[in-house]
Design a protein around this motif. Structure first.
Motif, mmCIF file in Angstrom:
data_model
loop_
_atom_site.group_PDB
_atom_site.id
_atom_site.type_symbol
_atom_site.label_atom_id
_atom_site.label_comp_id
_atom_site.label_asym_id
_atom_site.label_seq_id
_atom_site.Cartn_x
_atom_site.Cartn_y
_atom_site.Cartn_z
ATOM 1 N N LEU A 8 0.830 -1.200 0.000
ATOM 2 C CA LEU A 8 0.000 0.000 0.000
ATOM 3 C C LEU A 8 0.867 1.254 0.000
ATOM 4 O O LEU A 8 1.964 1.261 0.529
ATOM 5 N N LYS A 35 -4.422 16.428 -2.880
ATOM 6 C CA LYS A 35 -4.799 15.084 -3.338
ATOM 7 C C LYS A 35 -4.021 14.716 -4.599
ATOM 8 O O LYS A 35 -3.511 13.606 -4.728
ATOM 9 N N HIS A 39 -1.216 11.726 -5.004
ATOM 10 C CA HIS A 39 -1.339 10.698 -6.047
ATOM 11 C C HIS A 39 -0.080 10.650 -6.918
ATOM 12 O O HIS A 39 0.449 9.566 -7.191
ATOM 13 N N GLN A 44 -0.886 8.014 -0.048
ATOM 14 C CA GLN A 44 -2.325 7.894 0.169
ATOM 15 C C GLN A 44 -2.743 8.984 1.146
ATOM 16 O O GLN A 44 -2.430 8.911 2.336
#
Length: 111
Positions: A8, A35, A39, A44
């Motif tokens: 992750l 955001k 990315h 995350q």
């Protein structure tokens, strides 16, 4: 292990100082910028902390607690001005994040 089960992305938290009407109106755009940055940099973005009053550090304290609790090591800010208006305060808060918590502070206004 396939691509969907690979490691992750590291967790990141956003921090914004939103102490004026103009800053409040700009906040959604700044959040979108963070955001996008997360990315593009393999992070995350989990949540945002918003500081709503000058001279307060309630959201910063909550951010520090969250980093300690989760072990996350990435903080996103639109600029260092969001940590504080004075360079001295910025240095103190950066030190708390970087030296004490071993977090990396990512600023969107620097390359």
């Amino acid at each position: 292990m396939n691509e969907t089960t690979s490691q992750l992305a590291p967790a990141a938290y956003g921090y914004l100082r939103v102490c004026s009407d103009a800053a409040y109106r700009a906040a959604p755009g700044r959040e979108q910028d963070m955001k996008r940055y997360a990315h593009e940099h393999g992070l995350q973005l989990v949540a945002f902390q918003h500081e709503f009053a000058y001279g307060k550090l309630d959201a910063f304290t909550a951010l520090v607690d969250t980093l300690r609790r989760t072990g996350a090591r990435h903080v996103l800010v639109p600029s260092l001005d969001h940590l504080g208006q004075s360079a001295a305060l910025q240095r103190v808060l950066l030190s708390r994040l970087e030296a004490s918590l071993h977090a990396t502070v990512h600023t969107l206004d620097t390359p």
